[in-house]
Design an enzyme around this catalytic site. Structure first.
Site, PDB file in Angstrom:
ATOM      1  N   GLU A   1      88.521  41.875  79.441  1.00 40.25           N
ATOM      2  CA  GLU A   1      89.807  41.540  80.060  1.00 40.25           C
ATOM      3  C   GLU A   1      90.909  42.463  79.548  1.00 40.25           C
ATOM      4  O   GLU A   1      90.963  42.786  78.366  1.00 40.25           O
ATOM      5  CB  GLU A   1      90.137  40.084  79.722  1.00 40.25           C
ATOM      6  CG  GLU A   1      91.481  39.606  80.234  1.00 40.25           C
ATOM      7  CD  GLU A   1      91.862  38.232  79.671  1.00 40.25           C
ATOM      8  OE1 GLU A   1      92.791  37.619  80.212  1.00 40.25           O
ATOM      9  OE2 GLU A   1      91.226  37.796  78.693  1.00 40.25           O
TER      10      GLU A   1
ATOM     11  N   LYS B   1      92.619  36.812  88.639  1.00 43.04           N
ATOM     12  CA  LYS B   1      92.499  35.519  87.962  1.00 43.04           C
ATOM     13  C   LYS B   1      93.404  34.503  88.652  1.00 43.04           C
ATOM     14  O   LYS B   1      94.574  34.778  88.920  1.00 43.04           O
ATOM     15  CB  LYS B   1      92.888  35.674  86.493  1.00 43.04           C
ATOM     16  CG  LYS B   1      92.696  34.423  85.657  1.00 43.04           C
ATOM     17  CD  LYS B   1      93.055  34.685  84.194  1.00 43.04           C
ATOM     18  CE  LYS B   1      92.799  33.443  83.342  1.00 43.04           C
ATOM     19  NZ  LYS B   1      93.167  33.660  81.937  1.00 43.04           N
TER      20      LYS B   1
ATOM     21  N   CYS C   1      88.431  35.022  81.127  1.00 36.82           N
ATOM     22  CA  CYS C   1      88.834  34.274  79.942  1.00 36.82           C
ATOM     23  C   CYS C   1      88.809  32.772  80.169  1.00 36.82           C
ATOM     24  O   CYS C   1      87.763  32.146  80.255  1.00 36.82           O
ATOM     25  CB  CYS C   1      90.222  34.751  79.496  1.00 36.82           C
ATOM     26  SG  CYS C   1      90.723  34.127  77.860  1.00 36.82           S
TER      27      CYS C   1
END
Length: 509
Positions: A276, A332, A386
């Site tokens: 990430e 995301k 994440c």
């Protein structure tokens, strides 16, 4: 004349004195030792059994306070890593760390105190009260994964992930593991008989039988061979960019060179994966270096990067093909509240309140939702950036089942003690629940190749730079949980709760 089958009250009406709450605080702390990185799973059902005993014997008006104390102990230890982000820039944010831990622990404790109090108020007998409180705590764990955008971290069932009993999640999900924990805890209370010399023995024996049966079933599942590995090699790169240096202009150039060098090391690879926010520049500014990135990878590349659309910024994964050709992009969508975005952020940004962890703009904007990435010669994958990997519901949101899961994360925010290991454990649980292999690319670790049984095939430890070259494990057929989700366990809990709250006929002699 009524028969005397109820033990004496532990506390009287109202808020108990602090000294009577300290044992509950201690039981919460001991129960949390079952979570990573401690892994003392036996401590959890034992401590929870004693806690249920205390809650069932307390006056219903005092149960809230006992539950609050126990929940504070559980969450204070389980979420102790929450102080780490505030220590990255300790001069500016360090003073916030104790408040963050106290508030998070108190917020989590309310998810124990309120359902325990409600169950104790409605249940009639003390045994029914113990069962009702246990069921209410598990339902509260489920609710915590949804309310206020959700935070299903440190659930009661997570203590079994690293044991054969964790394989039960392929049928029941994480919620079912919580049922296992509190069933073992409640059985001694349920079968308690005051007239017996060993009043806890029958329930304890049943709890041990349940433990042995589920353990044997998990070992049996682990002994079943998995499908053959895919005929392709993944290279996972871990640059080990320390969080306090990650965005420094000089150090970020060092970390970028490290990414290129590790990607270019000799060895076969069919896909290269970076973690990430692997680079400090935006995707819109990456054009001049995309060919160099592709050349270093020597294969298709998936990288974590930030991007901009107008005034909006996104935390994304982008695919890079031959010659630096930009491919698919995933944004995301399940963002960390106050870390990656601020509720009503556009308005609050005008007075200087912005997201804590976002490096661009006032905070990130959410992507459209769960999706897949497709690359030539690579099975379709579902990306998770994440925090998204702690939400099992996202894995059932796709119409087409992917071939594997990819988690790109930056766990440098979580320190080096408990946070990264708890995050890794939850990623392993996602593999068990779905029957899909999961590949984990973490900035500072732990990067790992995880098979469909949740076992780690290859990994890189925390705070080491390096790479993993490993084949992609095969996938199992769709699991019961991936087809049905939590519905069966939720229905069972509602039935148990309803039965324990039903009015009890008075027995007379």
């Amino acid at each position: 004349m009524r028969t005397a089958t109820r033990p004496p009250r532990l506390t009287r009406r109202g808020r108990p004195p602090l000294r009577r709450l300290l044992p509950d605080l201690g039981l919460g702390l001991v129960a949390a030792l079952g979570l990573a990185p401690f892994g003392l799973w036996a401590a959890t059902p034992l401590a929870m059994g004693l806690l249920l005993w205390r809650l069932a014997r307390a006056h219903p008006s005092a149960v809230f306070w006992h539950g609050l104390a126990a929940g504070f102990g559980w969450f204070a230890l389980a979420l102790s890593w929450i102080v780490e982000p505030f220590l990255v820039d300790i001069a500016r944010h360090g003073w916030m760390s104790p408040f963050a831990l106290i508030l998070m622990a108190l917020g989590g404790a309310l998810f124990w105190a309120v359902p325990a109090w409600a169950a104790a108020r409605l249940a009639r007998g003390w045994r029914q009260r113990a069962v009702a409180i246990a069921a209410a705590l598990i339902l509260s764990d489920w609710l915590r994964g949804w309310i206020f955008t959700g935070f299903p971290w440190a659930q009661i069932g997570h203590v079994w992930i690293d044991t054969p009993i964790g394989q039960t999640a392929a049928v029941t999900g994480a919620l079912g593991l919580g049922v296992v924990t509190l069933t073992m805890a409640a059985l001694p209370c349920l079968f308690w008989r005051p007239a017996q010399r060993a009043p806890l023995l029958p329930g304890t024996l049943l709890a041990l039988l349940l433990l042995g049966g589920l353990w044997a079933e998990g070992l049996s599942r682990l002994a079943q061979p998995l499908p053959s590995d895919r005929d392709l090699t993944l290279r996972v790169v871990q640059p080990n960019a320390a969080q306090h240096l990650k965005w420094d202009p000089e150090w970020s150039a060092v970390f970028f060179r490290r990414l290129l060098d590790l990607s270019a090391e000799p060895g076969p690879r069919d896909l290269v994966i970076w973690p990430e926010t692997a680079v400090n520049f935006l995707l819109e500014d990456a054009g001049p270096v995309l060919p160099a990135m592709s050349q270093a990878a020597g294969a298709p590349l998936i990288m974590g990067i930030q991007r901009r659309e107008g005034s909006r910024f996104y935390n994304s994964l982008a695919t890079v093909g031959p010659g630096g050709e930009l491919g698919q992009i995933y944004d995301k969508f399940h963002l960390v509240p106050f870390g990656e975005y601020i509720p009503w952020g556009d308005a609050l940004a005008r007075i200087g309140i912005t997201a804590f962890a976002a490096q661009q703009g006032n905070g990130y904007s959410a992507g459209p939702g769960p999706g897949t990435l497709s690359l030539p010669g690579i099975p379709d994958l579902q990306p998770l950036i994440c925090y998204e990997a702690i939400f099992p519901q996202h894995l059932r949101a796709l119409d087409q089942r992917p071939g594997w899961l990819l988690q790109a994360t930056n766990d440098a925010w979580f320190g080096a003690f408990s946070g990264p290991y708890q995050h890794l454990a939850q990623a392993r649980l996602r593999a068990i629940e779905t029957g899909l292999p999961l590949v984990r690319a973490a900035n500072t670790g732990v990067s790992a190749i995880i098979d469909a049984h949740g076992r780690i095939r290859a990994s890189l430890p925390l705070n080491e730079a390096g790479r993993i070259d490993a084949p992609l494990p095969g996938a199992l057929p769709p699991t019961v949980w991936s087809r049905l989700g939590n519905a069966p366990v939720l229905a069972l809990l509602v039935l148990i709760l309803a039965a324990s709250l039903a009015p009890r006929r008075r027995r007379r002699t």
